[in-house]
Design a protein around this motif. Structure first.
Motif, PDB file in Angstrom:
ATOM      1  N   LEU A 182     -10.311  24.506  31.761  1.00 23.42           N
ATOM      2  CA  LEU A 182     -11.454  25.389  32.040  1.00 23.42           C
ATOM      3  C   LEU A 182     -11.073  26.452  33.068  1.00 23.42           C
ATOM      4  CD1 LEU A 182     -14.317  26.250  31.502  1.00 23.42           C
ATOM      5  CD2 LEU A 182     -15.131  24.469  33.062  1.00 23.42           C
ATOM      6  N   LYS A 183     -10.253  26.060  34.029  1.00 21.30           N
ATOM      7  CA  LYS A 183      -9.800  27.054  35.013  1.00 21.30           C
ATOM      8  C   LYS A 183      -8.957  28.137  34.332  1.00 21.30           C
ATOM      9  CE  LYS A 183      -8.486  25.524  39.157  1.00 21.30           C
ATOM     10  NZ  LYS A 183      -9.379  25.975  40.237  1.00 21.30           N
ATOM     11  N   THR A 184      -8.125  27.724  33.402  1.00 23.45           N
ATOM     12  CA  THR A 184      -7.331  28.707  32.651  1.00 23.45           C
ATOM     13  C   THR A 184      -8.258  29.594  31.812  1.00 23.45           C
ATOM     14  OG1 THR A 184      -5.495  27.169  32.553  1.00 23.45           O
ATOM     15  CG2 THR A 184      -5.470  28.957  30.943  1.00 23.45           C
ATOM     16  N   ALA A 185      -9.283  28.971  31.231  1.00 21.01           N
ATOM     17  CA  ALA A 185     -10.219  29.730  30.388  1.00 21.01           C
ATOM     18  C   ALA A 185     -10.932  30.804  31.199  1.00 21.01           C
ATOM     19  CB  ALA A 185     -11.236  28.782  29.758  1.00 21.01           C
ATOM     20  N   THR A 204      -3.701  24.176  36.914  1.00 20.23           N
ATOM     21  CA  THR A 204      -4.244  24.715  35.659  1.00 20.23           C
ATOM     22  C   THR A 204      -3.382  24.192  34.521  1.00 20.23           C
ATOM     23  OG1 THR A 204      -2.870  26.692  35.787  1.00 20.23           O
ATOM     24  CG2 THR A 204      -5.090  26.884  36.701  1.00 20.23           C
ATOM     25  N   ILE A 205      -3.918  24.269  33.317  1.00 23.65           N
ATOM     26  CA  ILE A 205      -3.157  23.837  32.134  1.00 23.65           C
ATOM     27  C   ILE A 205      -3.100  25.015  31.168  1.00 23.65           C
ATOM     28  CG2 ILE A 205      -3.115  22.255  30.149  1.00 23.65           C
ATOM     29  CD1 ILE A 205      -4.711  20.257  31.916  1.00 23.65           C
ATOM     30  N   ILE A 259     -15.544  19.403  35.164  1.00 23.29           N
ATOM     31  CA  ILE A 259     -15.959  20.700  34.604  1.00 23.29           C
ATOM     32  C   ILE A 259     -16.744  21.498  35.649  1.00 23.29           C
ATOM     33  CG2 ILE A 259     -17.514  21.748  32.886  1.00 23.29           C
ATOM     34  CD1 ILE A 259     -16.561  19.369  31.008  1.00 23.29           C
ATOM     35  N   GLY A 260     -17.689  20.831  36.306  1.00 24.55           N
ATOM     36  CA  GLY A 260     -18.456  21.498  37.359  1.00 24.55           C
ATOM     37  C   GLY A 260     -17.552  21.998  38.477  1.00 24.55           C
ATOM     38  N   ASP A 261     -16.577  21.176  38.860  1.00 26.06           N
ATOM     39  CA  ASP A 261     -15.660  21.572  39.939  1.00 26.06           C
ATOM     40  C   ASP A 261     -14.819  22.778  39.531  1.00 26.06           C
ATOM     41  OD1 ASP A 261     -16.631  19.551  41.475  1.00 26.06           O
ATOM     42  OD2 ASP A 261     -14.916  18.197  41.198  1.00 26.06           O
ATOM     43  N   ALA A 262     -14.381  22.805  38.285  1.00 30.03           N
ATOM     44  CA  ALA A 262     -13.566  23.940  37.813  1.00 30.03           C
ATOM     45  C   ALA A 262     -14.366  25.239  37.926  1.00 30.03           C
ATOM     46  CB  ALA A 262     -13.131  23.710  36.366  1.00 30.03           C
ATOM     47  N   ILE A 263     -15.641  25.180  37.529  1.00 27.80           N
ATOM     48  CA  ILE A 263     -16.482  26.388  37.601  1.00 27.80           C
ATOM     49  C   ILE A 263     -16.636  26.822  39.060  1.00 27.80           C
ATOM     50  CG2 ILE A 263     -18.782  27.354  37.143  1.00 27.80           C
ATOM     51  CD1 ILE A 263     -19.026  25.276  34.824  1.00 27.80           C
ATOM     52  N   LYS A 264     -16.949  25.861  39.929  1.00 25.89           N
ATOM     53  CA  LYS A 264     -17.145  26.203  41.351  1.00 25.89           C
ATOM     54  C   LYS A 264     -15.881  26.796  41.960  1.00 25.89           C
ATOM     55  CE  LYS A 264     -20.289  22.436  42.080  1.00 25.89           C
ATOM     56  NZ  LYS A 264     -20.225  21.039  42.472  1.00 25.89           N
ATOM     57  N   GLU A 265     -14.752  26.180  41.691  1.00 23.33           N
ATOM     58  CA  GLU A 265     -13.497  26.673  42.278  1.00 23.33           C
ATOM     59  C   GLU A 265     -13.219  28.101  41.830  1.00 23.33           C
ATOM     60  OE1 GLU A 265     -11.337  22.295  42.340  1.00 23.33           O
ATOM     61  OE2 GLU A 265     -10.184  23.988  41.549  1.00 23.33           O
ATOM     62  N   GLU A 266     -13.452  28.381  40.558  1.00 30.80           N
ATOM     63  CA  GLU A 266     -13.177  29.736  40.059  1.00 30.80           C
ATOM     64  C   GLU A 266     -14.215  30.730  40.566  1.00 30.80           C
ATOM     65  OE1 GLU A 266     -10.236  30.596  38.493  1.00 30.80           O
ATOM     66  OE2 GLU A 266      -9.874  28.539  39.169  1.00 30.80           O
ATOM     67  N   ARG A 312      -9.953  32.254  33.835  1.00 30.27           N
ATOM     68  CA  ARG A 312      -9.012  33.310  34.259  1.00 30.27           C
ATOM     69  C   ARG A 312      -8.478  34.126  33.082  1.00 30.27           C
ATOM     70  NH1 ARG A 312      -5.290  30.042  38.670  1.00 30.27           N
ATOM     71  NH2 ARG A 312      -7.055  29.015  39.676  1.00 30.27           N
ATOM     72  N   SER A 313      -8.733  33.674  31.880  1.00 28.40           N
ATOM     73  CA  SER A 313      -8.174  34.356  30.708  1.00 28.40           C
ATOM     74  C   SER A 313      -8.898  35.682  30.456  1.00 28.40           C
ATOM     75  CB  SER A 313      -8.318  33.454  29.477  1.00 28.40           C
ATOM     76  OG  SER A 313      -8.032  34.197  28.311  1.00 28.40           O
ATOM     77  N   ASP A 314      -8.149  36.679  30.034  1.00 33.82           N
ATOM     78  CA  ASP A 314      -8.762  37.958  29.664  1.00 33.82           C
ATOM     79  C   ASP A 314      -9.224  37.962  28.214  1.00 33.82           C
ATOM     80  OD1 ASP A 314      -8.709  39.241  32.082  1.00 33.82           O
ATOM     81  OD2 ASP A 314      -6.706  40.098  31.786  1.00 33.82           O
ATOM     82  N   ASP A 315      -9.039  36.853  27.526  1.00 32.61           N
ATOM     83  CA  ASP A 315      -9.497  36.736  26.142  1.00 32.61           C
ATOM     84  C   ASP A 315     -10.660  35.744  26.068  1.00 32.61           C
ATOM     85  OD1 ASP A 315      -7.674  38.433  24.677  1.00 32.61           O
ATOM     86  OD2 ASP A 315      -6.105  37.026  25.268  1.00 32.61           O
ATOM     87  N   PRO A 316     -11.512  35.894  25.073  1.00 36.71           N
ATOM     88  CA  PRO A 316     -12.682  35.007  24.964  1.00 36.71           C
ATOM     89  C   PRO A 316     -12.310  33.579  24.567  1.00 36.71           C
ATOM     90  CG  PRO A 316     -12.577  36.498  23.074  1.00 36.71           C
ATOM     91  CD  PRO A 316     -11.485  36.922  24.012  1.00 36.71           C
ATOM     92  N   VAL A 317     -12.955  32.626  25.205  1.00 36.95           N
ATOM     93  CA  VAL A 317     -12.635  31.212  24.994  1.00 36.95           C
ATOM     94  C   VAL A 317     -13.898  30.431  24.638  1.00 36.95           C
ATOM     95  CG1 VAL A 317     -11.736  29.101  26.071  1.00 36.95           C
ATOM     96  CG2 VAL A 317     -10.747  31.337  26.688  1.00 36.95           C
ATOM     97  N   LEU A 318     -13.826  29.628  23.587  1.00 39.88           N
ATOM     98  CA  LEU A 318     -14.886  28.659  23.288  1.00 39.88           C
ATOM     99  C   LEU A 318     -14.426  27.320  23.837  1.00 39.88           C
ATOM    100  CD1 LEU A 318     -15.911  29.481  19.593  1.00 39.88           C
ATOM    101  CD2 LEU A 318     -16.494  30.652  21.715  1.00 39.88           C
ATOM    102  N   PHE A 319     -15.240  26.729  24.698  1.00 41.56           N
ATOM    103  CA  PHE A 319     -14.857  25.510  25.405  1.00 41.56           C
ATOM    104  C   PHE A 319     -15.834  24.408  25.024  1.00 41.56           C
ATOM    105  CE2 PHE A 319     -14.396  22.692  29.030  1.00 41.56           C
ATOM    106  CZ  PHE A 319     -13.051  22.789  29.354  1.00 41.56           C
ATOM    107  N   PHE A 320     -15.369  23.458  24.221  1.00 41.04           N
ATOM    108  CA  PHE A 320     -16.241  22.399  23.698  1.00 41.04           C
ATOM    109  C   PHE A 320     -16.085  21.118  24.512  1.00 41.04           C
ATOM    110  CE2 PHE A 320     -15.615  25.160  19.930  1.00 41.04           C
ATOM    111  CZ  PHE A 320     -16.951  25.448  19.670  1.00 41.04           C
ATOM    112  N   GLU A 321     -17.215  20.660  25.061  1.00 33.88           N
ATOM    113  CA  GLU A 321     -17.206  19.462  25.906  1.00 33.88           C
ATOM    114  C   GLU A 321     -17.865  18.330  25.129  1.00 33.88           C
ATOM    115  OE1 GLU A 321     -19.535  20.905  29.184  1.00 33.88           O
ATOM    116  OE2 GLU A 321     -18.166  22.574  29.541  1.00 33.88           O
TER     117      GLU A 321
END
Lengths: 321, 322
Positions: B157-160, B188-189, B9-16, B162-171
């Protein structure tokens, strides 16, 4: 303070536009042309016109449900405004949002939340974008004395203050939250300005029935906010002339007090000032009113002719994709 | 590379954040501390305090400001420490985030992500353990992601972001330390694509979050008993990949839904209703729900365990279909 004739005339025109707009809104509502409920802002024009006189390109706006005509002053085309109000396809959301959600982002309008106060932080977020772009723009965030008591308001102003974001909070104190008088709802006399101390930010109280007094107060605070020092709160004292909604019998308040406040008419005051100083003639006043009425009528006609959004488009705008 | 769910999760945030300087991160304790679980550690050091900020305890204003930042051009990835706390901002999420574009028109885009840690974690108690996806499924305009493994967490998370729509991401908190080998190269998924975590022929078991892990444990036990279950992880509850589930049910003719939240009006209720409406003729039995008991999750570890589904409860539910 010396003002130019052009500046004063412009302020006056906007006051008249907002007044006639709000009157027209009541008129078409009575004719059954507007779904739901409207909240007339007749009598409260000066706060909006006076503060918006300090605006510049690139600023953002979070307006309130009263007066909705503020959208037109900010620059949303009247055809769009009335189409949205009447729930038609040519409105900004095609009538999905309605009278309280008239907004064009391209004009800097951020939108509005019907759970009052929950949109205050939306304005704060736009301040983050201004900060990133390193401009001297600001966000105008309007709220009422009733909304001032909500927790969401505290959080929003606190965050803006903690992060020193360029937001001018404008508390339009029209004294009523539907039927509840501000004195019943708030332990302080000035529910906007008195609370500024809690955030460590400056505030100012102005006469919401006097457009020039509002302008002077707004100008001082807008300069402060634009300079990067953080948010500020302007509180304008006014009075809600009409009911919360059309049909509100207003039995909860003394009609003679309402009458007294209606004598402090911001439009009349400005008219008198302009006439006395020979900035305007009676003929010009008549012409201004006529022109605005023609524009309003044309827009209402346009909106009436605008089709309803067809049912097959009901899911549109829910997601970008 | 071998990473934990939390690192992914941390890596996805950093990459984006490296790709797009409009991506900003803020929330309670996300900066120097790297959040209370250490998930955002190192992000402040790499991107600086203009893009990574601690907030006061202001869940309402975190979500409200994310809307304002998003519609004006930023891509806020904000954090609400515990999913439980999202209820403080429920109005903002339900009314504002989910409806803003619809109410104001197509000019408005809300590219924002709200990350939250959810789920039971051995005595965190009734207000720090909830799984709330089903509450948000009832809203409109939201995308709801609930990853069950490191690979999915990173790609989704990477898809989230990049998405132009709001995303709730539950970890899920119990998954943060689970390790997995994921690709070194970027991936990405897409949303709305379920993953079949284990193929099977006898029963379709749809599971979410930590329950995917528990269901895979149950699958081993059931296999020894001669029952083959197909384990489907929807990965995103909204949008929901009906087709993958339907295809599986056409094969197995039996379905079980496993979730960690309360049974009443939960994910299982929704999926059971959907399956009976749309797949009635394919079903050879009732759709069985495995969910938490309808009580506030107790603090006592034994009682907590009693409340929440585990492999044995899933095994019993599957066996009840035969």
């Amino acid at each position: 303070m010396a003002y130019s004739k052009d500046f004063l005339t412009e302020l006056y025109k906007e006051l008249v536009e907002l007044r006639l707009f709000e009157e027209k809104l009541v008129e078409i509502y009575a004719l059954g042309k507007v779904p739901g409920h409207i909240h007339s802002g007749v009598g409260q024009e000066a706060t909006f016109v006076g503060t918006l006189a300090t605006r510049k390109d690139g600023d953002y706006y979070k307006i309130s449900h009263r007066p909705v005509g503020t959208a037109a002053i900010i620059g949303v085309p009247l055809n769009t405004v009335f189409s949205e109000i009447m729930g038609k396809r040519d409105g900004n959301s095609g009538g999905r949002g309605g009278v309280n959600h008239v907004a064009l982002l391209s004009k800097g309008m951020l939108g509005f939340s019907g759970t009052l106060g929950s949109d205050m932080a939306v304005g704060v977020g736009a301040g983050l974008t201004i900060r990133k772009n390193k401009t001297d723009n600001l966000v105008y965030v309007y709220f009422g004395d009733g909304t001032a008591n909500r927790g969401a308001v505290y959080e929003a102003i606190n965050l803006a203050a903690a992060w020193k974001l360029p937001v001018l909070f404008i508390c339009e104190n029209n004294q009523f939250a539907i039927s509840t008088h501000v004195s019943e709802a708030s332990p302080v006399k000035n529910p906007g300005a008195d609370r500024a101390a809690a955030y460590g930010i400056p505030s100012k109280i102005v006469d919401g029935t006097d457009v020039l007094d509002v302008y002077e107060g707004a100008k001082e605070l807008a300069e402060y906010v634009r300079s990067g020092k953080g948010p500020a709160i302007l509180e304008a004292k006014s009075y809600r002339w009409r009911g919360h909604f059309e049909g509100d019998q207003m039995k909860y308040r003394d009609a003679s007090v309402t009458e007294e406040w209606m004598k402090k008419d911001s439009v009349e005051k400005m008219e008198k000032y302009l006439l006395e100083n020979n900035f305007i003639t009676e003929n010009e006043i008549t012409k201004i009113r006529e022109e605005i009425n023609v524009e309003l009528d044309k827009a209402i006609e346009f909106a009436e002719a605008s089709p309803a959004t067809p049912a097959e488009e009901i899911y549109e705008y829910l997601y970008v994709k | 590379m071998l990473v934990t769910y939390g690192q992914a999760i941390g890596d996805a945030i950093k990459e984006e954040m490296r790709k797009d300087d409009n991506v900003i991160l803020y929330g309670e304790d996300v900066a120097q501390m790297g959040n209370i679980f250490g998930i955002t550690k190192g992000i402040l050091e790499e991107f600086g305090s203009d893009r990574v900020k601690n907030t006061p305890i202001v869940e309402t204003a975190i979500i409200g400001s994310a809307i304002g930042a998003a519609v004006t051009g930023l891509r806020p990835c904000v954090e609400l420490m515990y999913a439980d706390f999202s209820l403080v901002a429920f109005n903002e999420l339900f009314h504002c985030v989910g409806k803003w574009r619809y109410m104001h028109g197509p000019e408005f885009k809300l590219p924002l992500v709200v990350r939250s840690a959810m789920g039971s974690s051995f005595g965190a108690g009734a207000e720090h353990s909830n799984c709330l996806e089903s509450l948000y499924m009832h809203a409109t305009g939201l995308t709801i992601v609930s990853p069950s493994c490191a690979y999915d967490a990173k790609g989704l998370l990477k898809t989230a972001i990049r998405s132009d729509d709001p995303v709730l991401f539950f970890e899920h908190k119990q998954l943060y330390q689970t390790k997995e080998n994921i690709p070194d190269e970027e991936y990405t998924i897409p949303f709305g694509v379920a993953d079949i975590k284990r193929e099977g022929t006898d029963v379709t078991v749809i599971a979410v979050g930590l329950m995917v892990k528990k269901t895979l444990e149950a699958a081993e036990i059931l296999a020894k008993k001669g029952i083959s279950i197909e384990v489907i992880d929807p990965r995103t509850l909204v949008p929901f990949d009906k087709e993958t589930v339907f295809e599986s049910v056409r094969k197995t003719h039996r379905a079980v839904v496993v979730e960690e939240s309360n049974k009443t009006a939960g994910i299982g209720a929704e999926l059971a209703a959907m399956l009976q409406e749309e797949m009635y003729d394919e079903l050879d039995g009732p759709i069985v729900r495995v969910a938490a008991l309808d009580v506030p999750l107790p603090y006592n570890i034994a009682l907590e365990k009693y409340c929440i589904p585990d492999a044995n409860k899933i095994v019993s539910a599957v066996e009840s279909l035969f």
